[in-house]
Structures are given as C-alpha cells and as structure tokens.
Design an enzyme around this catalytic site. Structure first.
Site, PDB file in Angstrom:
ATOM      1  N   ARG A  93       0.766  -1.408   0.358  1.00 14.33           N
ATOM      2  CA  ARG A  93      -0.336  -0.318  -0.053  1.00 14.33           C
ATOM      3  C   ARG A  93       1.162   1.477  -0.411  1.00 14.33           C
ATOM      4  O   ARG A  93       0.264   2.049  -0.344  1.00 14.33           O
ATOM      5  CB  ARG A  93      -1.013  -0.285   1.101  1.00 14.33           C
ATOM      6  N   ASP A 127      -4.649  -1.818  -3.246  1.00 14.27           N
ATOM      7  CA  ASP A 127      -4.609  -2.265  -1.689  1.00 14.27           C
ATOM      8  C   ASP A 127      -5.070  -4.188  -1.885  1.00 14.27           C
ATOM      9  O   ASP A 127      -5.944  -4.499  -3.271  1.00 14.27           O
ATOM     10  CB  ASP A 127      -5.565  -1.773  -1.371  1.00 14.27           C
ATOM     11  N   PHE A 128      -4.559  -4.710  -0.995  1.00  9.40           N
ATOM     12  CA  PHE A 128      -4.715  -6.080  -0.595  1.00  9.40           C
ATOM     13  C   PHE A 128      -5.640  -6.689  -1.024  1.00  9.40           C
ATOM     14  O   PHE A 128      -6.252  -7.555  -1.989  1.00  9.40           O
ATOM     15  CB  PHE A 128      -4.107  -6.805   0.329  1.00  9.40           C
ATOM     16  N   HIS A 174       9.854 -21.588   8.663  1.00  6.88           N
ATOM     17  CA  HIS A 174      11.256 -21.586   8.094  1.00  6.88           C
ATOM     18  C   HIS A 174      12.359 -22.038   8.872  1.00  6.88           C
ATOM     19  O   HIS A 174      13.015 -22.568   8.651  1.00  6.88           O
ATOM     20  CB  HIS A 174      12.012 -20.265   8.539  1.00  6.88           C
ATOM     21  N   LYS A 180      16.083 -25.073   7.798  1.00  7.13           N
ATOM     22  CA  LYS A 180      17.399 -25.453   7.897  1.00  7.13           C
ATOM     23  C   LYS A 180      18.077 -26.631   7.832  1.00  7.13           C
ATOM     24  O   LYS A 180      17.316 -26.934   8.063  1.00  7.13           O
ATOM     25  CB  LYS A 180      17.249 -24.653   9.766  1.00  7.13           C
ATOM     26  N   GLU A 222      15.959 -18.918  24.162  1.00  7.95           N
ATOM     27  CA  GLU A 222      16.690 -17.505  23.070  1.00  7.95           C
ATOM     28  C   GLU A 222      16.847 -16.902  24.340  1.00  7.95           C
ATOM     29  O   GLU A 222      16.663 -16.811  25.640  1.00  7.95           O
ATOM     30  CB  GLU A 222      15.300 -16.373  22.303  1.00  7.95           C
ATOM     31  N   ASP A 278       3.510 -18.492  19.173  1.00  4.33           N
ATOM     32  CA  ASP A 278       4.749 -17.794  19.105  1.00  4.33           C
ATOM     33  C   ASP A 278       5.307 -19.746  17.914  1.00  4.33           C
ATOM     34  O   ASP A 278       5.256 -19.240  16.675  1.00  4.33           O
ATOM     35  CB  ASP A 278       5.220 -16.760  19.455  1.00  4.33           C
ATOM     36  N   HIS A 299       6.960 -24.001  14.880  1.00  4.50           N
ATOM     37  CA  HIS A 299       8.560 -24.992  15.183  1.00  4.50           C
ATOM     38  C   HIS A 299       8.874 -26.254  16.005  1.00  4.50           C
ATOM     39  O   HIS A 299       9.135 -26.910  15.121  1.00  4.50           O
ATOM     40  CB  HIS A 299       9.166 -23.533  15.341  1.00  4.50           C
ATOM     41  N   LYS A 359      12.070 -16.998  25.380  1.00  4.96           N
ATOM     42  CA  LYS A 359      12.980 -15.677  25.732  1.00  4.96           C
ATOM     43  C   LYS A 359      13.672 -15.425  26.995  1.00  4.96           C
ATOM     44  O   LYS A 359      13.721 -15.242  27.983  1.00  4.96           O
ATOM     45  CB  LYS A 359      11.900 -14.918  25.300  1.00  4.96           C
TER      46      LYS A 359
END
Length: 507
Positions: A61, A111-112, A197, A201, A235, A254, A259, A355
């Site tokens: 946009r 605009d999507f 993702h 790896k 992390e 998350d 993952h 975290k």
C-alpha cells in the site's frame, strides 16, 4: 545480462534450474521481504538456480515507485555487509549478481483487498506465478479470497499458480480450521505452501538424513531404548520492540504448534515409504494424530522479569514497549507430550521454548535408558551415565553423541565423553538465511517441507486444551529472572518424573 547461464557452474550437484516464474510478494516494504526473502533470492541467483525468465513484483500500500523500492532493497543489502548480527552478512555484495536480480524487480502500489487492483496485476502475469503473503496473518484469508475473485490463481494446462502463507496459521484450533476452510474454498491443497522457516535450516533437514540414512540409529529409535526426548528452542533476547505483536500471541502460539512440532515430527515420525511430499506429510499426520491432547497439568508457562543476560541488564517483559503493565502473556512454555503408538508408548517428549534465557540454543536431546549396573557394582563407578544423542541446530550445527568411557588409571571408573560432528568442520560455509531451500522448493512444486492442512489442525488440536485452560486461569504465568533457565515449574515438570532438563548454560 544472462547471469544465470554465466554462473551455472556454481549450481549444486544434482540441482535443476527452477522454471520461469513471477514471484508476487505482498508486503513488499516489510521486514521479512527486506531481511530474508531478497537475500535468499540473491543467494539463489548466485547458485544459478533461477531462470532468466524469473521476475519479482512487489505489492504494497506504500506510495512508492519501482526505482525507489529497488534502491531501498539495494541499500538494505549493502547494510548487511556491516551488520554481523544480521541473518545475511556477506563481506561484500556481488554487483553483477545483485544487478541480475534488481533488473527483474517491479513494484505495484495496491490495496490487498481491491479486486480491480489484483485483476490489473494479473495482466502482468502471463505464465507461472507464486503469490507470497509476507503480510500480517489477519490478512491471509482476505488476500486469498481477493485473488480468487480477481481470477488470477486459476491454473491452466502447463501453467501453475501457487500461494505461500507464512506463520502463524491460526491462533487456535478453531481459527486454524476456519482459515483452512477459507483458503481451500479458493485454492486446491496442491497450490498452498504453508511455510515454516525452521524447515529451511540444513540442520533440521539433516535429522531425517541422520535417522533414515544410517542403520546404526533407527534400531535404537524406540521405547525399548529411549528414556525421554527433550526439544528446546531457547533465546537470550527478549521481545525488544515487538511487544505489540507478542502480547496477543505468546510463546506457545508463536513457537509450539509450528517450529517445535516440526522438530518433534522429524525426530518421532515413522519412516516414510519414500521421500516424496505426500509420504513425508502422511507420516507427520500419523504422528500428530497419535499425540494425546496435552493435559494442562503437564504445561508450564512463565514470563521473564528484570535480570541480566550475557552481562547486560534487561528489563522485565511487562516493562517492555507495547506490553500491558499487568500482562499475563507467557514468554516461556514447557510441555510434556505423550505419543500413543507402538514406537513411543511410555516415552515422554518434553518441549520448552522461551525468551531472555541464560543460553541460546535450539536442539533435540535423545536420552537413552541407563544400562544395568550389575557388572560394575564392585568398581569405583557409582552410577552409569546415560547415553545421549544431541541434534544441534543452532548456534552449534551438527551432532553430539555422549558415551560412557573408562577414566585412565588402575580402577574401573566411567565418565562421560563426547563425539562431535560440526557442519563447519566438514562442509564449506555458504551464505544462507534459511529461505533459499523453501523458495526453491516452491518454485519446483516440491511440498515436502511445507505443512498440509491436516498437519496444521492436528498440531493445534494437541495444544488447544492448554490454551483453553490458560484463558480461564487468572493466576497468570510464573515469573522468572531474565538470564536464568526459566521458571521453577519447568524443572518441577521433569523432577516429578525423576528427570532433569539438559542444562542450557553448559559450555
């Protein structure tokens, strides 16, 4: 500039150049595009894997021209050469390699959700096309439906149209089912590439190679020999400036159904008949369906408070930008899974992620049962150490095997020793941000490393009882000091089973 032809000698052995295609990136000005997708495409160019007919159209946009978008990407690429903490940080950018890609970049402001705008976009797509949704998850279904209304995702003979969807794919079981329903009302399952993702790896993919390419492991990979399995993604960083995103998400949503469950699948699934996409994904589905829905009593949530990480002070989660002062969002989660099948019956799988912890490592620890002590009773050995296989994913990459060996000297006394394989000791290091394989596989139509609808829903089904219980629990997460190994409740989760976590802060 026919750079693909000029550098074909760098193509990995056995690889084939991807077919000509236009990659349409929704969210062209976003961080994912700048920091990961463009460096990955640049690396694919360097390996000679992109066809001369490859093009990229960025859609967003933001009021911008093609030249401005291209220049901004070039500046970002150059900045990585000075940033050792970036995912992609080469010593310098190959100008000819980048120019080859830059000449194929185009930008469209749209605009999507505008059907007419996407119909106009369709006029720029005469052949194969992939639509990459590098956008917030709340727009996924809307964009797919708009693409369908615009008529640009219909496939014809010899021409493919595919859609790549980033995580998170839903926020619970109900929302994942609804998102699947809306997406699959427009697209065939074969057109949908749900990306994680972690699966890009090399060390994650190597789990399958290690298990099924070496006869010494598979006979031991079962409840007769394995005591328990730990899967860790720890992390040292906090939420930093991402508090507004993290608040409604939390560590479980998350990290766990995507993952950690993908690592779990690689470690625990049955050997597929072949390594084609459907066989691998069928094996994952069989495993996920065998997971008993997690009892909330087997789940621990924590939230980091002020502490010190790597010698630097860190404010608590509730003091971070974008976070509510009385937030109950978890930044740490530990779970115990049970798999109800012949291979794993009785073997607990412990998953943890968090975290602001005292060590950064992603790994799988397979701990074997202890051997009997009878023959060592009259020796100096008080207790035989268990054998472990540790699949090191990051920051160390490779495999560690822990064995018992006799200490030098006249007495029979055993101690732990380690045999290690490290990627950097064997393979030449090449630039990689983890998206190269996934983008290439999508271009080639290989869905092996992408999640199927039933895989997604089965993972959410396993964790849904925990989410529902936490939504009603006003007590909130247990606080833990930043820079430690997490909340005490996570240690208690294993201690009540007579076990302990493999230390995070080891050398």
């Amino acid at each position: 500039m026919a750079l693909s032809s000029d550098i074909s000698a760098t193509m990995p052995p056995g690889a084939h150049r991807a077919p000509a295609c236009t990659l349409v990136i929704f969210g062209a000005h976003g961080d994912l595009t700048k920091r990961l997708l463009m460096p990955a495409l640049y690396n694919l160019v360097g390996n000679g894997l992109l066809d001369d007919g490859f093009r990229v159209i960025g859609v967003d946009r933001v009021d911008s021209t093609t030249a401005q978008w291209r220049d901004g990407l070039a500046a970002m690429m150059q900045s990585f050469t000075h940033d050792p903490n970036a995912e992609f940080h080469p010593a310098s950018i190959n100008a000819r390699q980048w120019d080859w890609l830059a000449q194929r970049l185009d930008y469209v402001q749209a605009d999507f959700s505008n059907v007419e705008a996407l119909q106009q976009l369709g006029t720029k797509l005469p052949g194969n096309a992939i639509f990459y949704l590098a956008i917030p998850s709340r727009f996924f279904a809307t964009v797919v439906e708009t693409l369908g209304q615009a008529g640009v995702v219909a496939q014809k003979e010899g021409v493919f149209r595919r859609v790549v969807i980033e995580k998170p794919f839903g926020s619970d079981l109900a929302s994942a089912k609804e998102l699947n329903r809306r997406v699959l009302s427009v697209l065939d399952e074969s057109q949908v590439f749900r990306i994680d993702h972690f699966l890009g790896k090399e060390t994650v993919q190597n789990i399958l190679a290690m298990r099924f390419g070496n006869l010494i492991f598979e006979p031991l990979w079962r409840n007769e020999y394995v005591d328990h399995v730990e899967i860790t993604a720890a992390e040292t960083i906090g939420v930093e400036q991402r508090g507004a995103f993290y608040e409604p998400t939390g560590a479980l949503r998350d990290m766990v159904p995507n993952h950690l469950f993908q690592l779990f699948a690689m470690v625990a699934m049955e050997p597929p008949n072949t390594f084609d996409a459907e066989s691998v994904r069928n094996a994952k589905e069989q495993l996920f369906e065998a997971v008993t829905p997690i009892d909330p009593a087997d789940a621990v949530r924590g939230q980091y408070a002020t502490g010190t990480v790597d010698g630097r002070p860190m404010v608590g989660y509730r003091e971070s930008p974008g976070v509510a002062p009385h937030s109950n969002t978890e930044t740490y989660v530990a779970l115990k899974l049970h798999v109800d099948n012949w291979r794993w019956a009785g073997v607990p799988f412990y998953l943890r992620t968090g975290k602001a912890l005292g060590g950064r490592r992603t790994e799988v620890v397979v701990q074997f049962r202890k051997p009997p002590m009878l023959m060592f009773r009259e020796t100096e050995t008080e207790e035989l150490p268990p054998n472990r296989i540790i699949l090191n994913i990051q920051p160390a990459q490779g495999l560690t095997v822990e064995l018992g060996a006799k200490k030098p000297g006249p007495e029979m006394d055993l101690t732990d020793v380690q045999a290690r394989f490290r990627y950097e000791d064997v393979f030449a290091k090449s630039p990689n941000v983890g998206y190269e394989t996934l983008l290439y596989d999508c271009l080639m139509g290989d869905e092996t490393l992408f999640q199927r609808a039933d895989n997604i829903e089965a993972a959410w089904k396993a964790v849904d009882p925990v989410l529902q219980a936490w939504a009603k629990d006003t007590a909130g997460p247990e606080l833990y000091e930043a820079g430690t190994s997490g909340p005490g409740g996570a240690d208690d989760l294993l201690r009540r089973d007579g076990r302990a976590w493999y230390p995070l802060d080891r050398a």
